[in-house]
Design a protein around this motif. Structure first.
Motif, PDB file in Angstrom:
ATOM      1  N   SER A 199      -5.386   2.025 -13.529  1.00  0.00           N
ATOM      2  CA  SER A 199      -6.026   2.554 -14.734  1.00  0.00           C
ATOM      3  C   SER A 199      -5.059   3.293 -15.660  1.00  0.00           C
ATOM      4  O   SER A 199      -5.332   3.436 -16.845  1.00  0.00           O
ATOM      5  CB  SER A 199      -7.176   3.493 -14.344  1.00  0.00           C
ATOM      6  N   ASN A 200      -3.934   3.769 -15.144  1.00  0.00           N
ATOM      7  CA  ASN A 200      -2.981   4.508 -15.970  1.00  0.00           C
ATOM      8  C   ASN A 200      -1.581   3.939 -15.780  1.00  0.00           C
ATOM      9  O   ASN A 200      -0.842   4.340 -14.886  1.00  0.00           O
ATOM     10  CB  ASN A 200      -2.998   6.002 -15.609  1.00  0.00           C
ATOM     11  N   GLU A 201      -1.208   2.987 -16.639  1.00  0.00           N
ATOM     12  CA  GLU A 201       0.082   2.328 -16.503  1.00  0.00           C
ATOM     13  C   GLU A 201       1.235   3.296 -16.732  1.00  0.00           C
ATOM     14  O   GLU A 201       2.291   3.177 -16.103  1.00  0.00           O
ATOM     15  CB  GLU A 201       0.174   1.154 -17.483  1.00  0.00           C
ATOM     16  N   GLU A 202       1.053   4.256 -17.635  1.00  0.00           N
ATOM     17  CA  GLU A 202       2.136   5.197 -17.929  1.00  0.00           C
ATOM     18  C   GLU A 202       2.507   6.006 -16.697  1.00  0.00           C
ATOM     19  O   GLU A 202       3.688   6.223 -16.402  1.00  0.00           O
ATOM     20  CB  GLU A 202       1.738   6.122 -19.068  1.00  0.00           C
ATOM     21  N   SER A 203       1.507   6.443 -15.930  1.00  0.00           N
ATOM     22  CA  SER A 203       1.798   7.231 -14.726  1.00  0.00           C
ATOM     23  C   SER A 203       2.478   6.382 -13.662  1.00  0.00           C
ATOM     24  O   SER A 203       3.238   6.897 -12.833  1.00  0.00           O
ATOM     25  CB  SER A 203       0.507   7.838 -14.169  1.00  0.00           C
ATOM     26  N   LEU A 204       2.229   5.068 -13.666  1.00  0.00           N
ATOM     27  CA  LEU A 204       2.878   4.190 -12.692  1.00  0.00           C
ATOM     28  C   LEU A 204       4.382   4.119 -12.913  1.00  0.00           C
ATOM     29  O   LEU A 204       5.156   4.068 -11.954  1.00  0.00           O
ATOM     30  CB  LEU A 204       2.279   2.779 -12.781  1.00  0.00           C
ATOM     31  N   VAL A 205       4.810   4.107 -14.163  1.00  0.00           N
ATOM     32  CA  VAL A 205       6.234   3.885 -14.447  1.00  0.00           C
ATOM     33  C   VAL A 205       7.007   5.164 -14.687  1.00  0.00           C
ATOM     34  O   VAL A 205       8.232   5.190 -14.532  1.00  0.00           O
ATOM     35  CB  VAL A 205       6.414   2.930 -15.651  1.00  0.00           C
ATOM     36  N   ASP A 249       0.831  -1.213   0.000  1.00  0.00           N
ATOM     37  CA  ASP A 249       0.000   0.000   0.000  1.00  0.00           C
ATOM     38  C   ASP A 249       0.859   1.254   0.000  1.00  0.00           C
ATOM     39  O   ASP A 249       0.816   2.079   0.913  1.00  0.00           O
ATOM     40  CB  ASP A 249      -0.926  -0.013   1.222  1.00  0.00           C
ATOM     41  N   THR A 250       1.639   1.432  -1.062  1.00  0.00           N
ATOM     42  CA  THR A 250       2.587   2.534  -1.138  1.00  0.00           C
ATOM     43  C   THR A 250       2.219   3.488  -2.267  1.00  0.00           C
ATOM     44  O   THR A 250       1.152   3.362  -2.901  1.00  0.00           O
ATOM     45  CB  THR A 250       4.013   1.998  -1.334  1.00  0.00           C
ATOM     46  N   THR A 251       3.090   4.445  -2.508  1.00  0.00           N
ATOM     47  CA  THR A 251       2.936   5.377  -3.634  1.00  0.00           C
ATOM     48  C   THR A 251       4.239   5.396  -4.424  1.00  0.00           C
ATOM     49  O   THR A 251       5.286   4.955  -3.939  1.00  0.00           O
ATOM     50  CB  THR A 251       2.626   6.811  -3.142  1.00  0.00           C
ATOM     51  N   ILE A 252       4.180   5.923  -5.644  1.00  0.00           N
ATOM     52  CA  ILE A 252       5.374   6.004  -6.476  1.00  0.00           C
ATOM     53  C   ILE A 252       6.399   6.923  -5.822  1.00  0.00           C
ATOM     54  O   ILE A 252       7.610   6.670  -5.866  1.00  0.00           O
ATOM     55  CB  ILE A 252       5.025   6.492  -7.891  1.00  0.00           C
ATOM     56  N   SER A 253       5.938   7.995  -5.176  1.00  0.00           N
ATOM     57  CA  SER A 253       6.850   8.912  -4.490  1.00  0.00           C
ATOM     58  C   SER A 253       7.601   8.207  -3.362  1.00  0.00           C
ATOM     59  O   SER A 253       8.823   8.335  -3.226  1.00  0.00           O
ATOM     60  CB  SER A 253       6.074  10.108  -3.949  1.00  0.00           C
ATOM     61  N   LYS A 254       6.877   7.456  -2.547  1.00  0.00           N
ATOM     62  CA  LYS A 254       7.515   6.721  -1.453  1.00  0.00           C
ATOM     63  C   LYS A 254       8.482   5.673  -1.999  1.00  0.00           C
ATOM     64  O   LYS A 254       9.554   5.437  -1.425  1.00  0.00           O
ATOM     65  CB  LYS A 254       6.461   6.060  -0.577  1.00  0.00           C
ATOM     66  N   LEU A 255       8.098   5.048  -3.078  1.00  0.00           N
ATOM     67  CA  LEU A 255       8.946   4.025  -3.694  1.00  0.00           C
ATOM     68  C   LEU A 255      10.252   4.641  -4.193  1.00  0.00           C
ATOM     69  O   LEU A 255      11.337   4.071  -3.993  1.00  0.00           O
ATOM     70  CB  LEU A 255       8.179   3.372  -4.842  1.00  0.00           C
TER      71      LEU A 255
END
Length: 320
Positions: free
Chosen positions: A104-110, A7-13
């Motif tokens: 829903s938005n794979e581009e924003s994930l990576v 249960d994280t976020t891209i920023s935390k990652l």
């Protein structure tokens, strides 16, 4: 080292990656590219292992999008896992599992995890979309790798690839032909320099590589190619052999076993050649050696395959 971040976020990652590099001394400065692997949940490990092995030749950051089944009732969240050190070869592996609206938005994930100023390569080790260049991940990648053999109907997959091809696309069914093409080209570079008047390519009925080899030979030699395909369900896989007909006699390159092929030529002794089936690591490492488009593959998939008039059928995935 493996670090789980539920249960994280891209920023935390991203911040955790920086901390791991500072604490462990691992640096990303030597990474030459970002490899984005789009896989199904629970089916990622084989692709990750191949990427880890290929990373010893191509140090990289590996981002794995583990697709969750669409009918999952999980609340929206992102679970992540970071692998570095011995668990990641010469790469950094980041596995992302997005649930609900978070997927829903794979581009924003990576996007926030891509190495700056480094090429992006996308790889679908599973059945890929029919038009990968127009997917969220394909849109940001310089190279897009698919594998027609993973489709239920590999021949239909080749026709889809033919219709949707864009520079930068490639397929492992083509990569698996490198050794075959090299051996056949070497034979034809030797005397007598007679024109080839006929070609027969034998292989499994559901082998995408057999189709691409036939298409390549027909384009290069400008002669009709006959395909001899074994029935589905017979247990045979991949390419079995090639027969080139010339005035002085036939040249036959056949592979009765998984690693050794026999080369028969007129007035010469039979030769045994190393022609192993290529694994995922070999195919991936080869494709990562060139990050520019492959114009020959483009010609074969867009013109050669259509000229063969490949018929669609149903079959299991196959090897080269």
């Amino acid at each position: 080292m493996i670090v789980d971040l539920p249960d994280t976020t891209i920023s935390k990652l991203s911040k955790k990656l920086v901390t791991l590099r500072e604490d462990g001394g691992a640096v990303a400065l030597g990474r030459v590219l970002t490899l984005v692997i789009v896989s199904q949940y629970g089916e990622e490990e084989e692709a990750i292992e191949a990427a880890n092995e290929a990373s010893r030749e191509h140090p990289m950051r590996v981002l794995v999008l583990s697709q969750i089944p669409a009918d999952s009732a999980e609340a929206a969240r992102i679970d992540a896992q970071i692998r570095v050190g011995g668990d990641a070869g010469a790469s950094e592996v980041i596995i992302l599992r997005a649930y609900g609206d978070a997927a829903s938005n794979e581009e924003s994930l990576v996007n926030g995890l891509l190495l700056p100023d480094a090429p992006v390569v996308a790889w679908w080790p599973i059945e890929a979309p029919a038009d990968v260049v127009n997917t969220a991940i394909g849109h940001i990648a310089q190279r897009r790798i698919t594998d027609a053999s993973e489709h239920e109907d590999p021949h239909a997959a080749l026709l889809d690839l033919s219709r949707s091809y864009a520079p930068g696309d490639t397929d492992f069914a083509w990569t698996r032909l490198t050794l075959w093409r090299a051996q056949l080209a070497a034979v034809l570079d030797q005397p007598p320099y007679e024109p080839v008047t006929g070609v027969t390519v034998a292989g499994a009925a559901d082998s995408a590589s057999t189709v691409l080899l036939a298409a390549w030979l027909q384009m290069q030699l400008q002669v009709p190619v006959v395909q001899e395909l074994t029935p589905r369900g017979s247990g045979d896989t991949g390419i079995h052999g090639v027969r080139l007909t010339r005035a002085s006699g036939d040249i036959v390159l056949e592979r009765p076993h998984d690693t050794i092929a026999k080369l028969t030529q007129p007035n010469q002794p039979t030769h045994e050649l190393s022609l192993p089936r290529r694994n995922l690591r070999d195919c991936l490492a080869e494709e990562l050696r060139r990050l520019d488009p492959d114009p020959l593959y483009g010609e074969v998939i867009t013109k050669g395959v259509r000229q063969l008039k490949v018929e669609s059928g149903t079959g299991e995935g196959t090897t080269q």
